[in-house]
Design a protein around this motif. Sequence first.
Motif: not given
Length: 445
Positions: A64, A7, A194, A69-70, A43, A73-74
């Motif tokens: 975060e 990720d 995101v 968004g890492e 996210g 979600s992204g």
Amino acid sequence: MAWIDTDRALGRQSWYAASAPPAVAQPVLAGDLRVDVAIVGGGLAGLSAALDLAARGRRVAVLEAGQLGEGASGRNGGQAIHGLACDIDTVEAQLGTEAAQRIWRMSLDALDLLRARIAEHAIDCDWQAGWLGLATSARKARALRDSLDGLARRHGSRYRWLARDELPAWIDSPRYAGGYVDPASGHLHPLKLVRGLAAAAARAGVLLFEHSAVLGLEDPPGAPCRLRTAAGRVQADQVLLAGNSRLAALAPGLAPALAPRVMPVGTYIVTTEPLGEARCRALIPSRAAVCDTNFVLDYFRPTADHRLLFGGRVSYSTLTPPGMAASLQGRLQAVFPQLAGVPISHAWGGFVDISMNRAPDFGRLDARGRPGAAAGRVYYLQGFSGHGLALTGLAGRLVAEAMAGDAGRFDTFARLRHRPFPGGAALRTPALVLGMAWYRLRDAL
């Protein structure tokens, strides 16, 4: 071709990162902060909850551990579809017909909410309506149609059935024996979504912090909840844990009772080089997203720049299988033989969290950090099981409603019972690997 399997590397090498506008960097939390709600995880679920809470006048901070968004979600497949990862019969067996019908309707509401948020905040995320669910054999096509008939009887669902001879108008592939089209579902660029939600949250006054992993959480009676990062502290009246699969990996001591209820599963995606608009449209004339009905499934869709994005391998061992990019290219060519020799431009992957029964796991923690509390200040959202692109947005709204005192919709989900994965910390991963090997064999046969 670029390949990633963590990720953390998302922001540098995935096709999503390569095709999205640059991210707006957010500060690291430093010093002391007092807010109404602290959200752990930046996210889709966390940012959606933050937007709704800010609209209710709450002072909100999002913490975060990496970049917004890492995680999943992204970098997911980008398919926003109806329903849950589990069959709705799983919900009905636990909660009864009325609650199952309510949850099913909420899964449709999630799609409406997603489109509304995109429009309200003018998020340019390549939304494309349309989704095809296809069966890879005549037997599976009969089972799929029986399932759709059951949904129509119990939940009023209506989809257009596609017989084998109708499929060429929808997809240029010899692989499928039947399926259906859902015009309400669709697909989009998740990293753009995101970042659009993050920008909207910032405009609404939400405090966004990156590289601010939460290292400790306390829920003392008669005092605000306390969260600790490496460089700062936050006091909050309420807390939302929305880190999903990353929560246990990055903060294993934060909510240890939640970790056994989900498992990290590696998912992998490739994109082709641009095919050109005409060639890309010839593959899927409607430009819909596509997914088959196998347990270990293939899913794919055209992109806005006329590539084919294809996912179809998973790893239950937390290790990236060797030759993943070549394997996915082979699966892609099994679906579209006419793409033999087309180069792969990007390949990436990472973890999603799955629950034991594939149903989403929403709830509250008691003061000792145990899930299942009827009341409490620490809420959690996890277990989307690879089916969260639309549902995460709804989940954020439900938890915002619950924090404001209207917990009816949230508690419908929270009533779902979840068991820990068997085998404990040492054996649950090998047990899952063996179980999934059986499902892969069953799909093949």
